[in-house]
Design a protein around this motif. Structure first.
Motif, PDB file in Angstrom:
ATOM      1  N   GLU A 207       0.830  -1.201   0.000  1.00 45.41           N
ATOM      2  CA  GLU A 207       0.000   0.000   0.000  1.00 45.41           C
ATOM      3  C   GLU A 207       0.870   1.260   0.000  1.00 45.41           C
TER       4      GLU A 207
ATOM      5  N   TYR B 192     -14.387   1.549  -2.231  1.00 39.57           N
ATOM      6  CA  TYR B 192     -13.663   0.605  -1.387  1.00 39.57           C
ATOM      7  C   TYR B 192     -14.420   0.364  -0.074  1.00 39.57           C
ATOM      8  N   GLN B 193     -14.916   1.444   0.515  1.00 35.77           N
ATOM      9  CA  GLN B 193     -15.651   1.327   1.778  1.00 35.77           C
ATOM     10  C   GLN B 193     -16.919   0.497   1.581  1.00 35.77           C
TER      11      GLN B 193
ATOM     12  N   LYS C  75     -17.514  -1.747  -0.769  1.00 39.79           N
ATOM     13  CA  LYS C  75     -17.211  -3.133  -1.145  1.00 39.79           C
ATOM     14  C   LYS C  75     -16.663  -3.946   0.024  1.00 39.79           C
ATOM     15  N   TYR C  76     -15.712  -3.355   0.772  1.00 42.78           N
ATOM     16  CA  TYR C  76     -14.991  -4.112   1.784  1.00 42.78           C
ATOM     17  C   TYR C  76     -15.425  -3.810   3.222  1.00 42.78           C
ATOM     18  N   GLY C  77     -16.129  -2.701   3.421  1.00 39.20           N
ATOM     19  CA  GLY C  77     -16.513  -2.322   4.775  1.00 39.20           C
ATOM     20  C   GLY C  77     -15.364  -1.700   5.552  1.00 39.20           C
ATOM     21  N   THR C  78     -14.265  -1.464   4.892  1.00 37.02           N
ATOM     22  CA  THR C  78     -13.087  -0.835   5.503  1.00 37.02           C
ATOM     23  C   THR C  78     -12.223  -0.266   4.382  1.00 37.02           C
ATOM     24  N   ARG C  79     -11.327   0.645   4.721  1.00 35.99           N
ATOM     25  CA  ARG C  79     -10.400   1.167   3.728  1.00 35.99           C
ATOM     26  C   ARG C  79      -9.203   1.783   4.424  1.00 35.99           C
TER      27      ARG C  79
ATOM     28  N   ARG D 235      -4.275   0.729  -1.163  1.00 31.99           N
ATOM     29  CA  ARG D 235      -4.030  -0.095  -2.348  1.00 31.99           C
ATOM     30  C   ARG D 235      -4.450   0.598  -3.639  1.00 31.99           C
ATOM     31  N   SER D 236      -5.376   1.552  -3.545  1.00 32.37           N
ATOM     32  CA  SER D 236      -5.844   2.249  -4.747  1.00 32.37           C
ATOM     33  C   SER D 236      -4.895   3.353  -5.200  1.00 32.37           C
TER      34      SER D 236
END
Length: 358
Positions: free
Chosen positions: A15, A109-110, A112-116, A123-124
């Motif tokens: 990251e 991201y939030q 999709k994953y519930g966290t970022r 990672r983005s």
């Protein structure tokens, strides 16, 4: 997925504000001489802090090979390379821990994953592309063995375009200025435009043109893995890319077939060529031996030094304030990334084509 390729396959990790980033290359043939100076040179072309029109984050981007290379040659086993992060300023992002920056990956991201990881996008972040450039350098070394050469340059910044065809340019001159435009006069105008944009706290987009010379006839697959489709996929997988066109591209859609068709002929040595190359070196999804050329469009960088309206994690309206170190225009540093992704695609097809023949 964090992997790309079939015969020449890479997996990147890390990251923006983590300990480091890296890549694992699987499928590289044994016996390839690894020129570490060349790999470092490629990373230097992408690294931040190159001029006042790029982010001022200071990273040496020095890489270390952990496996797969012995006495300077590949062993046919996975090659692992790592680049440690040195100049993270995570506190620059604490104010957006619960805010969604406009046009960033924060919200998706939030959701999709519930966290970022809000530190620089995690990672983005385009920081991840350093790993691709390291892998792309190895792919370039492999392709050089069969005479394939890849060169890219900045052909447009905002509405300021380099109108000359690539055949009229000495593309090597692109490395002699901060914008990476091979025409010195246009390069200076582009530099001034990017610098003025930076001073206004704004950002601006542009186009990178890439030219591949020396690709043999026959690389690519006829249906779902067409060569141009894989190049498009690879380019659209680069941060901030909004468009891809090859050959005559969108302009060719307004022509007649009688204007657009590439007529074949045989030269004195018996080699087949086309008199024009509107096909961009690819026909039926397979390389035809002519130059492959394409354009990659990059949007204006999403982070700007101006206040913008958005919402936070709880749906409240907030004002997002631009902070941190960011490129006002990504295209100068994107040139080696475009080249690297093209190299990864072509190295993969080179090995797939080689294994397809008895």
């Amino acid at each position: 997925m964090n992997s790309y390729g079939k015969a020449f396959r890479i997996t990147t990790f890390g990251e923006s504000h983590g300990a480091g980033i890296g890549v694992i290359i699987d499928g590289c043939p044994a016996g390839l001489t690894i020129d570490t100076d060349f790999i470092q040179q490629e990373l230097n072309r992408r690294k931040p802090g190159q001029s006042r029109i790029t982010t001022q984050r200071r990273e040496k981007d020095e890489f270390q090979i952990l496996s797969g290379v012995f006495e300077g040659k590949t062993q046919g086993t996975p090659i692992a390379m790592v680049i440690m992060n040195e100049d993270q300023r995570s506190h620059d992002y604490s104010h957006i821990a619960e805010q969604f920056r406009p046009s960033h990956a924060d919200y998706t991201y939030q959701a999709k994953y519930g966290t970022r990881d809000y530190r620089g996008g995690g990672r983005s972040s385009a920081r991840e592309t350093a790993a691709r450039v390291a892998a792309g350098a190895v792919a370039k070394l492999l392709l050089a063995q069969v005479g394939v050469r890849i060169e890219a340059y900045v052909s447009k910044v905002g509405k300021l375009a380099l109108e000359k065809h690539y055949s009229e340019l000495n593309i090597a001159l692109a490395e002699e200025n901060a914008v990476r435009c091979p025409d010195p006069e246009t390069a200076q105008k582009m530099f001034d435009l990017i610098d003025a944009t930076r001073k206004n706290g704004d950002s601006i987009g542009g186009i990178v043109t890439c030219v591949v010379k020396g690709t043999p006839v026959g690389w690519g697959e006829p249906v779902f893995d067409k060569l141009h489709a894989e190049l498009g996929k690879a380019m659209l997988g680069i941060n901030a890319v909004k468009g891809f066109e090859y050959g005559s591209g969108f302009e060719g859609a307004s022509w007649y077939g009688s204007q657009h068709n590439d007529a074949f002929y045989t030269d004195e040595q018996g080699n087949v060529h086309t008199r024009t190359n509107y096909s961009g070196g690819i026909q039926g999804g397979i390389s035809n031996g002519e130059d492959i050329y394409f354009n990659v469009a990059f949007k204006p960088v999403a982070t700007i030094m101006q206040d913008q309206e958005s919402i936070d994690l709880h749906g409240n309206v907030v004002t997002v304030t631009g902070k941190g170190r960011h490129d006002p225009c990504v295209v100068p540093r994107a040139v080696p990334i475009v080249e690297s992704m093209a190299a990864l695609v072509l190295a993969d097809f080179y090995l797939r084509n080689r294994s397809a023949r008895v």
